[in-house]
Design a protein around this motif. Structure first.
Motif, PDB file in Angstrom:
ATOM      1  N   HIS A 121       0.869  -1.173   0.000  1.00 57.68           N
ATOM      2  CA  HIS A 121       0.000   0.000   0.000  1.00 57.68           C
ATOM      3  C   HIS A 121       0.909   1.228   0.000  1.00 57.68           C
ATOM      4  CE1 HIS A 121      -3.841  -2.043   0.887  1.00 57.68           C
ATOM      5  NE2 HIS A 121      -3.124  -2.844   1.666  1.00 57.68           N
ATOM      6  N   ILE A 130       0.606   5.628   0.722  1.00 58.93           N
ATOM      7  CA  ILE A 130      -0.244   6.709   1.230  1.00 58.93           C
ATOM      8  C   ILE A 130       0.410   8.043   0.896  1.00 58.93           C
ATOM      9  CG2 ILE A 130      -1.286   7.733   3.289  1.00 58.93           C
ATOM     10  CD1 ILE A 130      -0.896   4.924   4.629  1.00 58.93           C
ATOM     11  N   GLU A 135      -3.750  12.629   2.712  1.00 59.08           N
ATOM     12  CA  GLU A 135      -4.400  11.702   3.626  1.00 59.08           C
ATOM     13  C   GLU A 135      -3.738  11.754   5.003  1.00 59.08           C
ATOM     14  OE1 GLU A 135      -6.042   7.761   2.134  1.00 59.08           O
ATOM     15  OE2 GLU A 135      -4.275   7.991   0.849  1.00 59.08           O
ATOM     16  N   LYS A 141      -4.422   7.360  10.262  1.00 56.79           N
ATOM     17  CA  LYS A 141      -5.789   6.862  10.104  1.00 56.79           C
ATOM     18  C   LYS A 141      -5.853   5.812   9.014  1.00 56.79           C
ATOM     19  CE  LYS A 141     -10.481   8.418   9.000  1.00 56.79           C
ATOM     20  NZ  LYS A 141     -11.333   9.595   8.631  1.00 56.79           N
ATOM     21  N   ARG A 142      -5.171   6.076   7.890  1.00 60.02           N
ATOM     22  CA  ARG A 142      -5.199   5.137   6.774  1.00 60.02           C
ATOM     23  C   ARG A 142      -4.507   3.825   7.140  1.00 60.02           C
ATOM     24  NH1 ARG A 142      -7.283   2.337   3.552  1.00 60.02           N
ATOM     25  NH2 ARG A 142      -6.475   1.993   1.448  1.00 60.02           N
ATOM     26  N   GLU A 200      -6.900   1.703   8.935  1.00 61.09           N
ATOM     27  CA  GLU A 200      -7.871   1.107   8.014  1.00 61.09           C
ATOM     28  C   GLU A 200      -7.272  -0.091   7.285  1.00 61.09           C
ATOM     29  OE1 GLU A 200     -10.182   5.332   7.004  1.00 61.09           O
ATOM     30  OE2 GLU A 200      -8.858   4.395   5.518  1.00 61.09           O
TER      31      GLU A 200
END
Length: 324
Positions: free
Chosen positions: A187, A189, A194, A198-199, A202
């Motif tokens: 992943h 970010i 963003e 927080k991401r 998730e």
């Protein structure tokens, strides 16, 4: 004589100047090396600015590659004519040639170019100690890595993929995020658009990551702590945005008994045998194709100030080298 980048005062890129310096002959435990390329790293900026103080006047640069021209008494792992690369104290790699301690200079395999050698030693050895020598990391673990499209970051993305480790990268643009993904991040970010903590929650179904590897420093530190699972490890290994303020240890307790460390590469490679072993792992990763060294920028030595400005402005991707 060899052209050498020196500073006589700490400050901005403009304080660097190129002078002719005598090279001399190696003494016991030393070599003389003629450089083919030099690597550029944030530690060079910290030393130039004075965050990491140097006795002045000082030469700059911590990694390079080239040909060994002469060896001093007691040096047995290198000989004249050998290809070699290093990341090593003391500073002084921004030059055409130098005499330096031999212990942390490593024979460079023929399959790795001089430019790759100059671009990979400090960054690649850093990735080795992050994944192999700082805290246990196993296949399937989750790692958050800041500056995932930088020189260290792109190596780390590939290293993690080769070990089956789930690496979440952060970067400052969508294009840089895509680079991290292309190099093995599971992943990515964009921290400009963003909330990365927080991401991360998730992505990990609320659990948090096992390890954070953070070279950015002040701007990402709080979010990095907030991204960790209970008993997670925070590895703060750089200060690209500035040094981290003093830490309240109770903040580690309240977030779930977190652990934190501030390592340096030069502690890990201080022992000759350990340094050569770490370099061997790095060379194996590159030779096998598991890690590809991305050189995003090349500057001639006399444009070293422009190279520093580009690095500080976050305008670089992958590694940056100075050519001779």
């Amino acid at each position: 004589m060899a052209r050498t980048v020196v500073i006589e005062a700490h400050g901005g890129p403009e304080v660097m100047k190129i002078v002719d310096r005598p090279v001399g002959e190696p003494g016991p435990g030393e070599i003389r090396i003629a450089h083919k390329a030099c690597g550029l790293n944030f530690i060079d900026v910290y030393q130039r600015e004075g965050l990491y103080k140097l006795a002045l006047p000082a030469a700059l640069g911590m990694e390079a590659s080239g040909i060994v021209e002469a060896v001093g008494e007691g040096v047995i792992h290198l000989k004249p004519g050998d290809r070699a690369a290093y990341s090593s104290q003391p500073p002084g790699a921004y030059c055409e040639a130098r005499v330096m301690p031999a212990a942390q200079v490593c024979p460079l395999p023929d399959s790795i170019s001089f430019e790759e050698g100059a671009a990979m030693m400090l960054k690649g050895l850093t990735v080795d100690y992050l994944f192999n020598r700082t805290t246990p990391i196993a296949k399937g673990d989750w790692v958050l890595f800041h500056a995932g499209a930088g020189g260290v970051g792109l190596i780390a993305c590939q290293w993690a993929r080769s070990e089956g480790i789930n690496l979440i990268a952060t970067a400052g643009s969508d294009a840089k995020c895509q680079m991290a993904l292309d190099h093995g991040a599971v992943h990515a970010i964009n921290y400009r658009t963003e909330d990365f903590a927080k991401r991360v929650r998730e992505i990990t179904d609320g659990r948090g990551v096992d390890v954070v590897m953070d070279s950015v420093g002040k701007d990402t530190f709080e979010g990095s702590l907030n991204s960790l699972r209970p008993l997670g490890m925070m590895i703060s290994f750089g200060n690209a945005s500035g040094p981290v303020p003093p830490v309240d240890l109770l903040a580690l307790a309240s977030r779930g008994s977190l652990k934190i460390t501030r390592p340096t590469l030069f502690t890990h490679i201080a022992d000759h045998a350990t340094c050569q072993e770490m370099a061997g792992r790095l060379f194996s990763k590159v030779a096998s194709g598991s890690v590809r060294i991305e050189i995003g920028q090349r500057f001639p030595l006399d444009q070293v100030a422009e190279a520093h400005r580009a690095l500080e402005a976050r305008m670089t991707t992958g590694s940056t080298i100075l050519t001779l």
